[in-house]
Design a protein around this motif. Structure first.
Motif, PDB file in Angstrom:
ATOM      1  N   LEU A  25     105.095  55.525  70.457  1.00  0.00           N
ATOM      2  CA  LEU A  25     105.781  54.514  69.044  1.00  0.00           C
ATOM      3  C   LEU A  25     105.558  53.216  69.416  1.00  0.00           C
ATOM      4  CD1 LEU A  25     106.904  54.611  66.456  1.00  0.00           C
ATOM      5  CD2 LEU A  25     109.053  54.381  67.814  1.00  0.00           C
ATOM      6  N   THR A  26     105.224  52.712  70.474  1.00  0.00           N
ATOM      7  CA  THR A  26     105.253  51.410  70.847  1.00  0.00           C
ATOM      8  C   THR A  26     103.722  51.369  70.786  1.00  0.00           C
ATOM      9  OG1 THR A  26     107.033  51.789  73.055  1.00  0.00           O
ATOM     10  CG2 THR A  26     105.433  50.512  72.879  1.00  0.00           C
ATOM     11  N   GLU A  27     102.845  51.841  71.556  1.00  0.00           N
ATOM     12  CA  GLU A  27     101.678  51.566  71.156  1.00  0.00           C
ATOM     13  C   GLU A  27     101.314  51.129  69.730  1.00  0.00           C
ATOM     14  OE1 GLU A  27      97.378  53.990  70.971  1.00  0.00           O
ATOM     15  OE2 GLU A  27      99.018  54.670  72.025  1.00  0.00           O
ATOM     16  N   ASN A  28     102.052  51.827  68.730  1.00  0.00           N
ATOM     17  CA  ASN A  28     101.598  52.130  67.720  1.00  0.00           C
ATOM     18  C   ASN A  28     102.209  50.249  66.773  1.00  0.00           C
ATOM     19  OD1 ASN A  28      99.293  54.572  66.320  1.00  0.00           O
ATOM     20  ND2 ASN A  28     101.339  55.105  67.847  1.00  0.00           N
ATOM     21  N   LEU A  29     102.956  49.899  67.272  1.00  0.00           N
ATOM     22  CA  LEU A  29     104.190  49.377  66.983  1.00  0.00           C
ATOM     23  C   LEU A  29     103.182  47.690  67.535  1.00  0.00           C
ATOM     24  CD1 LEU A  29     108.090  50.206  67.532  1.00  0.00           C
ATOM     25  CD2 LEU A  29     106.284  50.379  65.175  1.00  0.00           C
ATOM     26  N   MET A  30     102.699  48.253  68.591  1.00  0.00           N
ATOM     27  CA  MET A  30     102.056  47.096  69.221  1.00  0.00           C
ATOM     28  C   MET A  30     100.749  46.882  68.079  1.00  0.00           C
ATOM     29  SD  MET A  30     102.379  47.733  73.638  1.00  0.00           S
ATOM     30  CE  MET A  30     100.956  46.529  73.578  1.00  0.00           C
ATOM     31  N   MET A  31     100.067  47.486  67.530  1.00  0.00           N
ATOM     32  CA  MET A  31      99.380  47.432  66.990  1.00  0.00           C
ATOM     33  C   MET A  31      99.546  46.954  65.988  1.00  0.00           C
ATOM     34  SD  MET A  31      96.524  50.671  67.417  1.00  0.00           S
ATOM     35  CE  MET A  31      97.259  52.209  67.825  1.00  0.00           C
ATOM     36  N   MET A  32     100.471  47.002  65.375  1.00  0.00           N
ATOM     37  CA  MET A  32     101.255  47.188  64.358  1.00  0.00           C
ATOM     38  C   MET A  32     101.289  45.132  63.733  1.00  0.00           C
ATOM     39  SD  MET A  32     103.490  49.367  62.632  1.00  0.00           S
ATOM     40  CE  MET A  32     104.307  48.718  61.418  1.00  0.00           C
ATOM     41  N   ALA A  33     101.940  45.347  65.108  1.00  0.00           N
ATOM     42  CA  ALA A  33     102.504  43.706  65.264  1.00  0.00           C
ATOM     43  C   ALA A  33     100.870  42.674  65.190  1.00  0.00           C
ATOM     44  CB  ALA A  33     103.073  43.304  66.360  1.00  0.00           C
ATOM     45  N   MET A  34     100.310  43.190  66.091  1.00  0.00           N
ATOM     46  CA  MET A  34      98.638  42.742  66.269  1.00  0.00           C
ATOM     47  C   MET A  34      97.995  41.726  65.211  1.00  0.00           C
ATOM     48  SD  MET A  34      98.114  40.674  69.482  1.00  0.00           S
ATOM     49  CE  MET A  34      96.494  40.800  69.404  1.00  0.00           C
ATOM     50  N   GLY A  35      98.630  43.521  64.109  1.00  0.00           N
ATOM     51  CA  GLY A  35      97.764  42.810  62.706  1.00  0.00           C
ATOM     52  C   GLY A  35      98.692  42.402  62.003  1.00  0.00           C
ATOM     53  N   ILE A  36      99.865  41.822  62.483  1.00  0.00           N
ATOM     54  CA  ILE A  36     100.879  40.764  61.310  1.00  0.00           C
ATOM     55  C   ILE A  36     100.167  39.655  61.753  1.00  0.00           C
ATOM     56  CG2 ILE A  36     103.109  40.277  60.419  1.00  0.00           C
ATOM     57  CD1 ILE A  36     103.417  43.171  60.326  1.00  0.00           C
ATOM     58  N   TRP A  37     100.039  39.645  63.098  1.00  0.00           N
ATOM     59  CA  TRP A  37     100.584  38.162  63.589  1.00  0.00           C
ATOM     60  C   TRP A  37      98.841  37.396  64.337  1.00  0.00           C
ATOM     61  CZ3 TRP A  37     102.239  33.450  65.520  1.00  0.00           C
ATOM     62  CH2 TRP A  37     101.306  33.288  66.210  1.00  0.00           C
ATOM     63  N   MET A  38      97.980  38.224  64.235  1.00  0.00           N
ATOM     64  CA  MET A  38      96.498  37.065  64.213  1.00  0.00           C
ATOM     65  C   MET A  38      96.240  36.528  62.805  1.00  0.00           C
ATOM     66  SD  MET A  38      95.165  38.065  67.538  1.00  0.00           S
ATOM     67  CE  MET A  38      93.613  37.651  67.394  1.00  0.00           C
ATOM     68  N   PRO A  39      96.253  37.425  61.577  1.00  0.00           N
ATOM     69  CA  PRO A  39      95.546  36.320  60.654  1.00  0.00           C
ATOM     70  C   PRO A  39      96.543  35.546  59.944  1.00  0.00           C
ATOM     71  CG  PRO A  39      96.501  38.735  60.228  1.00  0.00           C
ATOM     72  CD  PRO A  39      96.827  38.631  61.824  1.00  0.00           C
ATOM     73  N   ILE A  40      97.707  35.491  60.530  1.00  0.00           N
ATOM     74  CA  ILE A  40      98.906  34.287  60.245  1.00  0.00           C
ATOM     75  C   ILE A  40      99.004  33.635  61.652  1.00  0.00           C
ATOM     76  CG2 ILE A  40     101.406  33.519  61.596  1.00  0.00           C
ATOM     77  CD1 ILE A  40     102.325  36.524  60.381  1.00  0.00           C
ATOM     78  N   ARG A  41      98.082  33.353  63.350  1.00  0.00           N
ATOM     79  CA  ARG A  41      97.744  32.697  63.620  1.00  0.00           C
ATOM     80  C   ARG A  41      96.561  31.745  62.828  1.00  0.00           C
ATOM     81  NH1 ARG A  41      94.720  31.875  68.257  1.00  0.00           N
ATOM     82  NH2 ARG A  41      94.106  34.232  67.907  1.00  0.00           N
ATOM     83  N   GLN A  42      95.758  32.609  62.556  1.00  0.00           N
ATOM     84  CA  GLN A  42      94.344  32.408  62.265  1.00  0.00           C
ATOM     85  C   GLN A  42      94.273  31.305  60.671  1.00  0.00           C
ATOM     86  OE1 GLN A  42      91.389  32.689  63.893  1.00  0.00           O
ATOM     87  NE2 GLN A  42      89.557  32.602  63.065  1.00  0.00           N
ATOM     88  N   PHE A  43      95.395  31.835  60.509  1.00  0.00           N
ATOM     89  CA  PHE A  43      94.904  31.360  58.692  1.00  0.00           C
ATOM     90  C   PHE A  43      96.052  30.226  58.544  1.00  0.00           C
ATOM     91  CE2 PHE A  43      92.416  34.918  58.777  1.00  0.00           C
ATOM     92  CZ  PHE A  43      90.830  34.754  58.583  1.00  0.00           C
ATOM     93  N   VAL A  44      97.260  30.399  58.884  1.00  0.00           N
ATOM     94  CA  VAL A  44      98.610  30.105  58.552  1.00  0.00           C
ATOM     95  C   VAL A  44      98.920  28.268  59.886  1.00  0.00           C
ATOM     96  CG1 VAL A  44     101.204  30.433  57.696  1.00  0.00           C
ATOM     97  CG2 VAL A  44      99.324  31.396  57.980  1.00  0.00           C
ATOM     98  N   LEU A  45      99.373  28.459  60.860  1.00  0.00           N
ATOM     99  CA  LEU A  45      99.340  28.022  62.036  1.00  0.00           C
ATOM    100  C   LEU A  45      98.199  26.835  62.425  1.00  0.00           C
ATOM    101  CD1 LEU A  45     101.557  30.570  64.282  1.00  0.00           C
ATOM    102  CD2 LEU A  45     102.302  29.369  62.187  1.00  0.00           C
TER     103      LEU A  45
END
Length: 247
Positions: A227-247
């Motif tokens: 479950l942790t492995e999949n939650l980490m992938m979900m978190a990266m899937g959400i975070w990477m666009p935020i870091r790339q296009f928002v921040l």
């Protein structure tokens, strides 16, 4: 007074029994003087087995009593003997530990600091790549085990063979920080499907399954780590666009 043991093991031109060497090493580490008998021909091996009524070598004798093979010897010295069906977190610990050290090393080399946000991103990306490689080593076994619990694979069987390639592609792209528009949706999708599937199988249906996360031949139990492995992938899937296009 030195303890003595008698060991019979296969030492042939075309085969050196590894368990014989391990038995000899264990005996010596336990303080035994080993009378080491080499079985150098197949007929010697067969004759030895017939004489002692055993099916395998090596065989160890202590104080005139046959102890048995390597696993029997470990049990004799009260050491843990792992059963083939025993569950273990060792593969996951190895993968995540090396991934973490690599991420810290890259962070130090690239940024000059260990504990950085990029180090965590690299840790997840490297972990994804390692986990994908484990699955791709035996794609058929992985995809078969995956069918035990993944909800999408049960509806579309080929997904079990697509999944490792998606995980590897997302991990590699996230490692470089490129094509976020592609890597983020892949990670978010497979992570979400995986998290829901694991949560349902383990926490709703209360099923005891082996996880396919580190390949189809692993004995890692399906549960918190998966479950942790999949939650980490979900978190990266959400975070990477935020870091790339928002921040």
């Amino acid at each position: 007074m030195t303890n003595k043991a008698v060991l019979y093991r296969m030492v042939m031109d075309d085969h050196l029994c590894p368990y014989g060497l391990k038995s000899k090493d264990l005996l010596e580490r336990e303080g035994y003087e080993v009378e080491d008998h080499h079985l150098t021909r197949r007929d010697e091996v067969d004759a030895f087995k017939a004489e002692h009524g055993v099916e395998t070598t090596p065989q160890t004798f202590i104080d005139g009593r046959r102890i048995g093979g390597y696993d029997d010897l470990r049990a004799y010295f009260d050491k843990r003997v792992q059963d083939e069906d025993d569950t273990s977190y060792q593969p996951v610990i190895a993968i995540f530990s090396v991934a973490a050290l690599m991420a810290l090393s890259i962070s130090w080399a690239a940024i000059g600091d260990l504990l950085t946000l990029r180090a965590f991103e690299w840790f997840v990306a490297i972990s994804m790549c390692f986990l994908a490689v484990q699955k791709l080593q035996d794609l058929e076994s992985f995809s078969t085990m995956f069918l035990n619990y993944d909800l999408l694979a049960r509806r579309w069987v080929p997904y079990g063979k697509v999944y490792p390639f998606g995980e590897a592609a997302a991990g590699i792209l996230m490692l470089s920080g490129s094509l976020v528009w592609l890597s983020a949706p892949i990670a978010l999708f497979i992570g979400t499907v995986g998290a829901v599937s694991v949560f349902k199988a383990v926490y709703v249906d209360k099923r005891e399954l082996k996880c396919a996360c580190v390949g189809g031949n692993s004995n890692v139990p399906l549960g918190f780590v998966s479950l942790t492995e999949n939650l980490m992938m979900m978190a990266m899937g959400i975070w990477m666009p935020i870091r790339q296009f928002v921040l």
